[in-house]
Design an enzyme around this catalytic site. Structure first.
Site, short mmCIF file in Angstrom:
data_model
loop_
_atom_site.label_atom_id
_atom_site.label_comp_id
_atom_site.label_asym_id
_atom_site.label_seq_id
_atom_site.Cartn_x
_atom_site.Cartn_y
_atom_site.Cartn_z
N GLY A 102 0.79 -1.22 0.00
CA GLY A 102 0.00 0.00 0.00
C GLY A 102 0.82 1.27 0.00
O GLY A 102 0.26 2.37 -0.05
N HIS A 146 -1.41 -8.43 -8.41
CA HIS A 146 -0.15 -8.95 -7.89
C HIS A 146 0.24 -10.24 -8.59
O HIS A 146 -0.61 -11.09 -8.83
CB HIS A 146 -0.25 -9.18 -6.38
#
Length: 217
Positions: free
Chosen positions: A76, A195
């Site tokens: 993040g 991802h």
């Protein structure tokens, strides 16, 4: 004659032992890299040994470089977060820094100029410490329009020129190269579509590895 021959042989074996000892010391010293990034470098969603950092470390060792790669990826994290924590993640034993930030700036639509300023601060600090670095870019998003996409991608090009550092254009280049297209690369992503899988990380590392070798001292 036998005594002299034995002496020469003994001297030769001692030389070999000394060379082996010195080589072992050099290998033990190795090189230490810091991977400053976000969830992509942190290995989000993967077992510990299948993430980017352990796979890169293994790749470097397999290609003749004794390396320790330190995981400084925070899921993040933005470029602002990376700039804020840079001081406490740097240590005296680090030889090279991989700067792999910007993906979350892109996802949040952060002003590319802010991204530039944050990365500029990071690269300036590394330059002041005389630490070689590799800047790893990210492809710009399409959902914020063509202008934003172009401005975001130009950030990395400008930084590489302004700081005279090596640029690897896209962290995800290995996926698109293997798949032949951005859409094809989806097969190497986890279910979140963001991802990479362990196989995807392997492709990323295979493509990125030579660029890392080029910046090692």
């Amino acid at each position: 004659m036998m005594s002299r021959g034995y002496g020469v042989l003994n001297w030769f074996l001692k030389c070999l032992a000394a060379i082996a000892l010195l080589s072992g010391a050099a290998r033990a010293d190795g090189v230490t890299l810091l991977a400053l990034g976000d969830s992509l470098t942190a290995g989000y969603g993967l077992p510990q040994q299948e993430g980017f950092v352990p796979q890169l470390e293994a790749w470097l060792n397999d290609h003749g470089t004794v390396a320790t790669v330190i995981n400084a990826g925070v899921s993040g994290d933005t470029t602002a977060g990376g700039a804020a924590r840079l001081g406490w993640v740097l240590s005296d034993d680090i030889d090279v820094v991989l700067v792999a930030l910007g993906a979350n700036d892109m996802l949040r639509g952060i002003d590319p100029q802010a991204t530039y300023s944050n990365l500029d601060a990071i690269l300036s600090e590394l330059s002041a410490r005389e630490l070689p670095s590799l800047l790893i870019g990210m492809p710009g998003p399409a959902n914020f329009g063509a202008t934003y996409k172009a401005q975001f991608e130009q950030v990395f090009e400008r930084l590489a020129q302004d700081h005279d550092v090596s640029l690897y254009p896209s962290f995800l280049a290995g996926l698109t190269e293997a798949a032949g297209s951005a859409n094809g690369a989806l097969q190497y992503l986890q279910s979140d579509g963001l991802h990479p899988t362990a196989e995807g990380v392997s492709l990323i590392v295979d493509a990125l590895g030579p660029a890392v070798l080029d910046v090692l001292p």
